[in-house]
Enzyme design. Structure first.
Site, mmCIF file in Angstrom:
data_model
loop_
_atom_site.group_PDB
_atom_site.id
_atom_site.type_symbol
_atom_site.label_atom_id
_atom_site.label_comp_id
_atom_site.label_asym_id
_atom_site.label_seq_id
_atom_site.Cartn_x
_atom_site.Cartn_y
_atom_site.Cartn_z
ATOM 1 N N GLY A 1 0.959 -1.194 -0.038
ATOM 2 C CA GLY A 1 0.091 -0.071 -0.043
ATOM 3 C C GLY A 1 0.888 1.142 -0.030
ATOM 4 N N SER B 1 5.915 -5.477 -0.967
ATOM 5 C CA SER B 1 5.907 -4.284 -1.502
ATOM 6 C C SER B 1 6.222 -3.149 -0.389
ATOM 7 C CB SER B 1 4.508 -3.716 -1.928
ATOM 8 O OG SER B 1 4.309 -2.394 -2.764
ATOM 9 N N ALA B 2 5.134 -2.575 0.014
ATOM 10 C CA ALA B 2 5.566 -1.379 1.312
ATOM 11 C C ALA B 2 6.064 -2.276 2.429
ATOM 12 C CB ALA B 2 4.263 -0.625 1.417
ATOM 13 N N HIS C 1 8.717 -3.494 -6.933
ATOM 14 C CA HIS C 1 8.014 -3.007 -8.125
ATOM 15 C C HIS C 1 9.052 -2.442 -9.096
ATOM 16 C CE1 HIS C 1 3.882 -3.709 -6.640
ATOM 17 N NE2 HIS C 1 4.354 -3.187 -5.432
ATOM 18 N N GLU D 1 8.727 -7.076 -10.278
ATOM 19 C CA GLU D 1 7.463 -7.867 -9.909
ATOM 20 C C GLU D 1 7.703 -9.119 -10.160
ATOM 21 O OE1 GLU D 1 4.103 -5.938 -11.550
ATOM 22 O OE2 GLU D 1 4.319 -4.243 -10.244
#
Lengths: 247, 247
Positions: free
Chosen positions: B91, B124-125, B161, B196
């Site tokens: 997020g 991700s985050a 990413h 990714e």
């Protein structure tokens, strides 16, 4: 008290054009005969200050305007007390804001621009700086500024280099629109998605969109709206900006 | 003291696949029989915590693993003292870090992961959070954390990413590579550009790249290097990380 006067460019280099070429007429109108500009190159790496300033000097030469790199003067805060135009260039917004804080120039710029004594040109990160906060930058947080609060010359946020979602992308990272909607989840502040080639011009209570492309304006509880070049956006100057109010 | 054990995913949703499907085998190996996970949904908007947690619960159901949203327990810091696995989801990294600071869970996670008592999954985050700092996030700084310092479970930075420069783009904004090179102008810290579909697995002194795609590693004074899935990257754990040292 004179009117403040701002020219906020999405970008300084447009594809297939010379530096600032796309905005040349707007710059001439904005300068209104002024012949000296201080240029703040602090969004670039220290080693690039000179070359970046030289690029800006070249771009303004045809307009018969002298550009001085703010990094070449002994006391930038003092120089800005007498300056007639400040141009804050693009690069990394976090690096820019941290340096402006270290140089202690935020207050003098804010006060003199607001009083109409100092005209402000921003491009990309420099345009971000004109907002209340850098919270709508696209840049990587490569350094940590003491605070995200920036010049606050306008009461809303701008996202420069605004990009529409790519078509047929398989990438799962956030689109620009998704990022701005996340901002609106945390802050009740309008955001102007300023596409490359466009700019905002503020004179006192008047705000106008101009340039080559439409802008997309995002507000909480509202569908994003498209505005064409030439649109009056003065209403944006009258809206409240409420940070850190979660949806 | 047990070895620490980390699984750091670039992303949780890969194009044309179910949530976490691309990493299912790696997750089974990582969990090694563990049946409970605490999930931290704080990178999402508050209103999405429940639905985000439900998505993760669904993804782990085939593995017979129970997922509890950390936001559903009274005292997250206390729950993490007994947890066996923590999954920090993706997020917005700034929102995530600010919330982790407010909940005061950074220390307990750092200590228990380092002692090998708590296994850490990031996506991700959440993968950004495992680094010393969030300085290589792609996210918009929609809120201001008290500090950019994050869990620091590894001594280098990751850019999740990671995207190669688009071909034939006319956009003038920075490419991802340009942003990471800007980071290296200000910090002497290696950065793994994690595309990714890929992930890093750390076990004690061992670090390995795995997944569907190669990673690109950036270091100061060095050409970026490509590493294929299966590469041993343990040497990254031995390099110094020097922040705020300008080139």
């Amino acid at each position: 008290m004179m009117e403040d006067n701002l020219l906020l460019l999405s970008n300084s280099k447009t594809h297939n054009m010379e530096f600032l070429e796309h905005a040349r007429e707007a710059l001439i109108d904005f300068l209104d005969g002024r012949r000296t500009i201080y240029f703040a190159p602090y969004a670039a790496a220290t080693s690039a200050y000179d070359s970046y300033t030289a690029t800006i000097q070249t771009a303004f030469k045809p307009l018969d305007v002298t550009v001085t790199g703010l990094h070449t003067v002994d006391q930038p805060a003092l120089a800005l007390r007498d300056a007639e135009v400040l141009f804050v260039g693009g690069g990394n917004s976090f690096r820019l804001l941290k340096t402006l804080q270290q140089l202690d120039v935020l207050n003098v710029v804010r006060e003199r621009v607001t009083r109409g004594e100092l005209r402000y040109i921003g491009s990309s990160a420099g345009t971000n700086m004109s907002c209340p906060s850098l919270r709508t930058t696209n840049d990587m947080p490569i350094v940590q500024p003491a605070s995200f609060a920036s010049f606050g010359l306008i009461p809303f946020q701008i996202n420069p280099h605004y990009q529409d979602p790519p078509i047929n992308s398989t990438h799962m990272g956030e689109t620009r629109e998704k990022r701005i909607l996340e901002f609106l989840e945390e802050n009740d502040v309008p955001v102007v998605g300023l596409r490359e080639g466009s700019w905002l011009r503020k004179r006192g209570a008047h705000l106008r969109l101009d340039g080559l492309t439409a802008a997309r304006i995002f507000r909480r509880h509202t569908e994003p709206q498209e505005y064409q070049p030439g649109s009056a956006l003065s209403w944006l100057l009258t809206l409240p900006a409420i940070f850190d109010q979660r949806l």
